[in-house]
Design a protein around this motif. Sequence first.
Motif, PDB file in Angstrom:
ATOM      1  N   GLY A  55       0.885  -1.156   0.000  1.00  0.00           N
ATOM      2  CA  GLY A  55       0.000   0.000   0.000  1.00  0.00           C
ATOM      3  C   GLY A  55       0.920   1.202   0.000  1.00  0.00           C
ATOM      4  N   ALA A  56       2.135   0.949   0.446  1.00  0.00           N
ATOM      5  CA  ALA A  56       3.240   1.903   0.438  1.00  0.00           C
ATOM      6  C   ALA A  56       4.486   1.119   0.031  1.00  0.00           C
ATOM      7  N   SER A  57       5.530   1.841  -0.363  1.00  0.00           N
ATOM      8  CA  SER A  57       6.793   1.178  -0.711  1.00  0.00           C
ATOM      9  C   SER A  57       7.363   0.475   0.509  1.00  0.00           C
ATOM     10  N   VAL A  58       8.073  -0.648   0.277  1.00  0.00           N
ATOM     11  CA  VAL A  58       8.642  -1.439   1.369  1.00  0.00           C
ATOM     12  C   VAL A  58      10.136  -1.663   1.170  1.00  0.00           C
ATOM     13  N   VAL A  59      10.821  -2.025   2.266  1.00  0.00           N
ATOM     14  CA  VAL A  59      12.244  -2.359   2.234  1.00  0.00           C
ATOM     15  C   VAL A  59      12.462  -3.862   2.162  1.00  0.00           C
TER      16      VAL A  59
END
Length: 179
Positions: free
Chosen positions: A44-48
């Motif tokens: 839903g958002a960028s991830v690492v």
Amino acid sequence: GVQTCALPISTAAQTTANLSQARYSPAGVSEGTIKGYCAGGMTGASVVTSDKITYSTDTTAAQTTANLSQARRNLIGVSDNSTKGYFAGGISDMYTTLTDKITYSTDTTAAQTSANLSQSRSNLAGCSGEGTKGYCAGGYTGTTPVLATTDKITISTDTTVAQTSANLSQARWAAAGVS
């Protein structure tokens, strides 16, 4: 007449190799014979998040030591298929030049500023060559037209520079790279 040859092909879902979290637009690199990694992407958002797949067992698991230094999606992977690989570009809150280096022997990833891209961009194509270099081509910056720019990563020195002689024949984004 025309003759054709068809070989039987079979595929099956390999649930043991599923990613640790559902996400789209990650990047992948491979050590060559033992393992590979899938990093970044968006839920839903960028991830690492970085997942390691072990080829001999067909299993994938989160590998936190290999997580990206910054959450991002629409990045690319380039590898020497032996000792290290790179995750370059993408989008976090904005388009980035950021490049992370992954060291296969230790399963660790860290920012490698000497390998940062010449321009911030996402949706570029990556390819690796001869174990000595890789290329990051095209892409989109969000504010300018699509790019034809190509950068060359020199594996031995962990450095990236614009390589105008390798620029794409026309600007494009979301292209695929082959090695």
